[in-house]
Design a protein around this motif. Structure first.
Motif, PDB file in Angstrom:
ATOM      1  N   ARG A  57      16.116  52.432  -5.994  1.00 34.86           N
ATOM      2  CA  ARG A  57      14.069  53.593  -6.262  1.00 34.86           C
ATOM      3  C   ARG A  57      13.827  51.767  -7.636  1.00 34.86           C
ATOM      4  NH1 ARG A  57      14.842  56.455  -3.627  1.00 34.86           N
ATOM      5  NH2 ARG A  57      15.358  58.356  -3.564  1.00 34.86           N
ATOM      6  N   GLY A  58      14.423  51.069  -6.829  1.00 32.59           N
ATOM      7  CA  GLY A  58      13.943  49.362  -7.389  1.00 32.59           C
ATOM      8  C   GLY A  58      14.343  49.512  -9.266  1.00 32.59           C
ATOM      9  N   ALA A  59      14.903  50.649 -10.023  1.00 33.33           N
ATOM     10  CA  ALA A  59      15.699  49.769 -11.161  1.00 33.33           C
ATOM     11  C   ALA A  59      15.834  49.537 -11.245  1.00 33.33           C
ATOM     12  CB  ALA A  59      15.476  51.806 -12.088  1.00 33.33           C
ATOM     13  N   ILE A  60      17.176  49.263 -10.714  1.00 27.66           N
ATOM     14  CA  ILE A  60      17.915  47.886 -10.738  1.00 27.66           C
ATOM     15  C   ILE A  60      18.080  47.630  -9.686  1.00 27.66           C
ATOM     16  CG2 ILE A  60      20.480  47.002 -10.529  1.00 27.66           C
ATOM     17  CD1 ILE A  60      21.431  49.516 -11.988  1.00 27.66           C
ATOM     18  N   ASP A 109      21.752  56.637 -23.754  1.00 31.74           N
ATOM     19  CA  ASP A 109      21.335  57.732 -24.305  1.00 31.74           C
ATOM     20  C   ASP A 109      21.647  59.208 -23.319  1.00 31.74           C
ATOM     21  OD1 ASP A 109      20.570  59.810 -26.242  1.00 31.74           O
ATOM     22  OD2 ASP A 109      17.832  58.923 -26.143  1.00 31.74           O
ATOM     23  N   ARG A 110      22.190  59.568 -23.740  1.00 37.91           N
ATOM     24  CA  ARG A 110      23.135  60.601 -22.392  1.00 37.91           C
ATOM     25  C   ARG A 110      21.926  61.917 -23.026  1.00 37.91           C
ATOM     26  NH1 ARG A 110      27.147  60.050 -19.839  1.00 37.91           N
ATOM     27  NH2 ARG A 110      28.736  58.163 -20.691  1.00 37.91           N
ATOM     28  N   ASN A 111      21.339  62.044 -24.322  1.00 38.80           N
ATOM     29  CA  ASN A 111      20.238  63.031 -24.521  1.00 38.80           C
ATOM     30  C   ASN A 111      19.215  63.418 -24.249  1.00 38.80           C
ATOM     31  OD1 ASN A 111      22.417  64.781 -25.591  1.00 38.80           O
ATOM     32  ND2 ASN A 111      21.926  63.526 -27.933  1.00 38.80           N
ATOM     33  N   GLY A 112      18.670  61.879 -23.452  1.00 34.12           N
ATOM     34  CA  GLY A 112      17.639  60.664 -23.365  1.00 34.12           C
ATOM     35  C   GLY A 112      17.142  61.851 -21.857  1.00 34.12           C
ATOM     36  N   ILE A 113      15.669  62.165 -22.107  1.00 39.41           N
ATOM     37  CA  ILE A 113      15.483  63.178 -20.301  1.00 39.41           C
ATOM     38  C   ILE A 113      15.666  61.588 -18.970  1.00 39.41           C
ATOM     39  CG2 ILE A 113      14.085  64.238 -21.561  1.00 39.41           C
ATOM     40  CD1 ILE A 113      11.062  62.684 -21.163  1.00 39.41           C
ATOM     41  N   GLU A 114      15.601  60.144 -19.335  1.00 42.32           N
ATOM     42  CA  GLU A 114      15.613  59.675 -18.167  1.00 42.32           C
ATOM     43  C   GLU A 114      16.864  60.063 -17.808  1.00 42.32           C
ATOM     44  OE1 GLU A 114      11.901  58.511 -20.922  1.00 42.32           O
ATOM     45  OE2 GLU A 114      14.268  58.679 -20.893  1.00 42.32           O
ATOM     46  N   HIS A 115      18.138  59.484 -18.770  1.00 44.90           N
ATOM     47  CA  HIS A 115      19.499  59.756 -18.437  1.00 44.90           C
ATOM     48  C   HIS A 115      19.697  60.874 -17.619  1.00 44.90           C
ATOM     49  CE1 HIS A 115      24.041  61.024 -18.597  1.00 44.90           C
ATOM     50  NE2 HIS A 115      24.037  59.437 -18.344  1.00 44.90           N
ATOM     51  N   LYS A 116      19.126  62.306 -17.889  1.00 48.58           N
ATOM     52  CA  LYS A 116      19.380  63.400 -17.260  1.00 48.58           C
ATOM     53  C   LYS A 116      18.214  63.825 -16.122  1.00 48.58           C
ATOM     54  CE  LYS A 116      19.868  65.989 -21.692  1.00 48.58           C
ATOM     55  NZ  LYS A 116      19.459  66.882 -23.324  1.00 48.58           N
ATOM     56  N   ALA A 117      17.758  63.276 -16.300  1.00 44.31           N
ATOM     57  CA  ALA A 117      17.217  62.884 -15.055  1.00 44.31           C
ATOM     58  C   ALA A 117      17.406  62.106 -13.525  1.00 44.31           C
ATOM     59  CB  ALA A 117      15.402  62.530 -15.157  1.00 44.31           C
ATOM     60  N   ILE A 164      12.190  54.767 -16.126  1.00 42.30           N
ATOM     61  CA  ILE A 164      13.031  54.595 -16.265  1.00 42.30           C
ATOM     62  C   ILE A 164      13.508  53.356 -15.690  1.00 42.30           C
ATOM     63  CG2 ILE A 164      14.596  55.838 -14.147  1.00 42.30           C
ATOM     64  CD1 ILE A 164      14.322  58.544 -14.465  1.00 42.30           C
ATOM     65  N   ALA A 165      12.532  53.312 -15.126  1.00 37.18           N
ATOM     66  CA  ALA A 165      11.856  51.580 -14.290  1.00 37.18           C
ATOM     67  C   ALA A 165      12.220  50.646 -15.828  1.00 37.18           C
ATOM     68  CB  ALA A 165      10.979  51.183 -14.276  1.00 37.18           C
ATOM     69  N   ALA A 166      11.421  50.607 -17.124  1.00 36.80           N
ATOM     70  CA  ALA A 166      12.282  50.243 -18.537  1.00 36.80           C
ATOM     71  C   ALA A 166      13.279  49.991 -18.516  1.00 36.80           C
ATOM     72  CB  ALA A 166      10.748  50.582 -19.366  1.00 36.80           C
ATOM     73  N   LEU A 167      14.453  51.159 -18.567  1.00 37.09           N
ATOM     74  CA  LEU A 167      15.908  51.518 -18.031  1.00 37.09           C
ATOM     75  C   LEU A 167      16.434  50.508 -18.193  1.00 37.09           C
ATOM     76  CD1 LEU A 167      15.529  54.590 -20.382  1.00 37.09           C
ATOM     77  CD2 LEU A 167      15.281  52.893 -22.035  1.00 37.09           C
ATOM     78  N   GLY A 168      16.529  50.398 -16.583  1.00 37.31           N
ATOM     79  CA  GLY A 168      17.070  49.909 -15.609  1.00 37.31           C
ATOM     80  C   GLY A 168      18.584  49.980 -16.007  1.00 37.31           C
ATOM     81  N   VAL A 169      19.478  48.608 -16.029  1.00 35.65           N
ATOM     82  CA  VAL A 169      20.631  48.546 -16.331  1.00 35.65           C
ATOM     83  C   VAL A 169      20.947  49.435 -17.941  1.00 35.65           C
ATOM     84  CG1 VAL A 169      22.878  46.935 -16.849  1.00 35.65           C
ATOM     85  CG2 VAL A 169      21.524  46.366 -14.948  1.00 35.65           C
ATOM     86  N   ALA A 170      20.511  49.568 -19.025  1.00 37.75           N
ATOM     87  CA  ALA A 170      21.080  49.937 -19.751  1.00 37.75           C
ATOM     88  C   ALA A 170      21.468  51.913 -19.672  1.00 37.75           C
ATOM     89  CB  ALA A 170      19.630  50.148 -21.194  1.00 37.75           C
ATOM     90  N   LEU A 171      20.460  52.208 -18.810  1.00 37.41           N
ATOM     91  CA  LEU A 171      20.237  53.365 -18.335  1.00 37.41           C
ATOM     92  C   LEU A 171      22.158  54.081 -17.592  1.00 37.41           C
ATOM     93  CD1 LEU A 171      17.804  54.833 -16.726  1.00 37.41           C
ATOM     94  CD2 LEU A 171      18.586  55.879 -18.562  1.00 37.41           C
ATOM     95  N   LEU A 172      22.692  52.797 -17.438  1.00 39.73           N
ATOM     96  CA  LEU A 172      24.111  53.112 -17.041  1.00 39.73           C
ATOM     97  C   LEU A 172      25.070  52.469 -17.900  1.00 39.73           C
ATOM     98  CD1 LEU A 172      24.103  52.534 -13.254  1.00 39.73           C
ATOM     99  CD2 LEU A 172      23.636  55.090 -14.291  1.00 39.73           C
TER     100      LEU A 172
END
Length: 666
Positions: free
Chosen positions: A199-202, A172-180, A160-168
């Motif tokens: 959490r510091g991801a951003i 990838d709405r099917n990805g477990i990181e986004h769902k989590a 999740i840290a590696a994705l950061g801003v890209a999560l929002l």
């Protein structure tokens, strides 16, 4: 007699009350009666009672090994009673048959449904792949739940840290990181953005505002493609003008688009307006033209800039002191005594840039008092004095066309950051428009833009024009929204018959396109864009969309730094001026806000507010009225008819903007 039947995909049991050849009237254990088609009946039985059948069958079904059942099943299509007979080795009871039915129905990976009560076992290879997929989903679900628990416990999973801003921004709405993240935020009664910030991801609200814009606008990054360096060959073919030109900009300006020259003659003065000419090398449709069209404008915001052109092109064409550079020049002969323009001529040439004047360093020396006294002890002082008088004459002429004076008192703000990113210390410096150097630049830019717009219209050559009409609303003349089109029309709020943007080709694509059209006209060549070219309409639409997006981003970051300044200074109380009944402007800041629960106050009323809270994510500030002061702010120019009601209110600042500002008309 009792029945087990299929009711829209679920199994139910009941007692038969009446029957026909095609249907049954059935009463469920609850007492509810329903009509059941004969084709939906799966099993007829006498024992046990309908209320007991499915619970007993479910307990027995739970004990059946589905792998063994798959091995026992025939390879062709079969009915559940047939398999129940083979599985148990005797005619099955109602509970046994129902148990097999429930187990078959609960294992769609193993058994494919072919009809009511009929199934076919999945082929071995298909089953293997399906089971692998099920296992992957199980592992992913376990990992997702692990991420949820980590996030709720205050930890940050590395993926999740590696994705950061890209999560929002690009989730990838099917990805477990986004769902989590969504699940954890919901369970914590938060939002995904605030959870990722916590959490510091951003890294910070500033990084969110900046990086989300860049990720959305430049998904592949802001770097330019390789191999876009200018050749510089075209400039060598142009004649050298016998003038020494100088520019007037802020010290932070690196894209110097315009410069001026003044030649004193016997009875007249020749004023030169010189615009950097990248269009001498940028050809419609070539690689750089496509890159510039993709960006449409340089993006300015406090602490950052994303240029429309590569640095090598800016360095090649920016009108820097000590260089000889190609320019599109407009010469205006002005009568010495009356300041009346006598003639105008457009040339494509090379000019020598003698100086780059910086208004932030000269404003204290070039004041209205000094120019009125005729004393300017600065470089090009004599030229600046004449240009100031000429600019005032141009302004007066426009005010006659407008039917009223230009609004004055507009304040620009420059944001200066000392440090990097969100750790920077911010200074916000106000600068009132209308200073002599401002007036010179603004009026000469309006002169060039209006003249070249008229020239293109006279030649019946396509261009991208700007126009604005005035409409009478409630007894006042208010400007309508500025229109950008390929058809020339008056710009009534500026007071000119035609208007376009031609004077910022290093930082606006519309100006670059118009310059391509003008250069072709000077050379007597066919225009790159003929009349009714559909591409021009597409450029207008794309430019307006991009320019609005960039403007919103600039305002967003300016608001962020205003809030940071309030926090940085440790203020607990601020002054404000009422602009409208529900709108306030915080003192010394370009910060507008609303305060709930205010009494009805007159426009211009001064008040004091308690500062309760600042939210750098939502960019809001919570304020409470402390007291109403016994004073008013006087005339509020930013809220006159052409300031509050129109984006392009102050025509006198048509091309002049602080370094941190987007170039716009007001």
């Amino acid at each position: 007699m009792h029945l087990l039947f299929d009711d829209d995909g679920s199994f139910k049991a009941g007692t038969v009350l009446a029957a026909t050849d095609s249907s049954f009237q059935v009463e469920a254990a609850s007492g509810k009666r329903t009509k059941v088609r004969a084709s939906h009946v799966l099993l007829r039985f006498a024992l046990p009672a309908p209320a007991d059948l499915l619970p007993q069958a479910q307990r027995q079904a739970d004990e059946i090994d589905v792998d063994f059942l798959w091995e026992c099943a025939p390879q062709e299509e079969f009915g559940f009673e047939q398999l129940a007979h083979e599985y148990f080795g005797h005619p099955p009871s109602a509970v046994e048959a129902a148990a097999i039915l429930l187990r078959l129905h609960s294992a769609p990976v193993y058994f494919h449904r072919k009809g009511r009560g009929r199934y076919r076992p999945a082929p071995a290879e298909v089953l293997k792949q399906a089971l692998a997929a099920v296992e992957r989903r199980r592992v992913q679900e376990e990992r997702k739940q692990q991420y949820v628990e980590m996030l709720k416990a205050g930890e940050l999973p590395p993926s999740i840290a590696a994705l950061g801003v890209a999560l929002l921004v690009r989730p990838d709405r099917n990805g477990i990181e986004h769902k989590a993240v969504e699940q954890a935020a919901s369970e914590l009664h938060s939002t995904p953005l605030r959870l990722l910030l916590a959490r510091g991801a951003i890294a910070s609200p500033y990084r969110w505002h900046r990086d989300s814009f860049l990720a959305t606008t430049f998904p592949h990054g802001t770097a330019f493609p390789a191999g876009l360096a200018p050749s510089g060959r075209t400039a060598d073919e142009l004649p050298l003008a016998p003038v020494a030109a100088f520019s007037i900009d802020d010290s932070a300006t690196t894209e110097i688009d315009d410069a001026f020259s003044v030649q004193f003659m016997d009875d007249r003065v020749r004023v030169g307006i010189h615009i950097a000419a990248p269009a001498t090398e940028v050809v419609r449709g070539d690689a750089l033209d496509q890159v510039a069209r993709g960006r449409m404008s340089t993006i300015y915001a406090p602490g950052m800039k994303v240029t429309m052109l590569p640095e090598s092109w800016i360095a090649q064409f920016s009108l820097a002191a000590g260089r000889v550079l190609p320019a599109l020049s407009l010469y205006v002969d002005v009568e010495r005594d009356t300041l009346r323009p006598l003639g105008r001529e457009t040339r494509l040439e090379r000019i020598r840039i003698e100086s780059n004047l910086r208004h932030d360093l000269l404003d204290a020396q070039v004041t209205e008092t000094h120019v009125a006294a005729g004393v300017l002890d600065v470089a090009h002082g004599r030229e600046l004095l004449f240009l100031w008088h000429f600019a005032r004459a141009l302004l007066a002429e426009r005010e006659i066309a407008r039917g009223k004076p230009e609004p004055t008192g507009k304040v620009d703000y420059t944001f200066v950051l000392d440090g990097e990113d969100e750790q920077a210390r911010v200074s916000i410096r106000p600068r009132r428009r209308g200073a002599p150097l401002d007036l010179i630049v603004a009026e000469l830019m309006i002169l060039a833009n209006s003249h070249w717009a008229g020239w293109l219209a006279e030649l019946k050559r396509a261009g991208i024009y700007r126009s604005q009409s005035l409409q009478r609303v409630g007894g006042r003349w208010l400007p309508a929204r500025v229109r950008m089109s390929t058809v020339p029309a008056p710009h009534e709020s500026i007071g000119v018959p035609h208007y376009t943007w031609c004077t910022s080709p290093l930082r606006r694509y519309v100006d670059l396109v118009n310059q391509q059209q003008l250069i072709a006209a000077v050379r007597g060549e066919a225009p790159p864009y003929p009349a009714n070219d559909a591409d021009l309409y597409a450029i207008v639409s794309s430019f307006e969309a991009a320019y609005a997006l960039y403007g919103e981003f600039q305002e967003r970051l300016e608001r962020y730094w205003c809030l940071r300044w309030l926090r940085q200074e440790g203020l607990t109380r601020v002054g404000a001026t009422v602009l409208k009944p529900d709108l306030l402007r915080i003192d010394e800041l370009p910060l507008l806000t609303r305060v709930a629960g205010l009494p009805m106050l007159e426009r211009g009323q001064r008040i004091e507010l308690d500062l309760l809270d600042i939210d750098e994510v939502d960019l809001t500030v919570e304020l409470r009225l402390h007291r109403v002061l016994h004073e008013t702010a006087g005339r509020l120019e930013e809220l006159d008819e052409e300031g509050a009601e129109s984006i392009e209110g102050s025509a006198a600042a048509a091309e002049l903007a602080a370094p941190a500002d987007l170039p716009q008309e007001g």
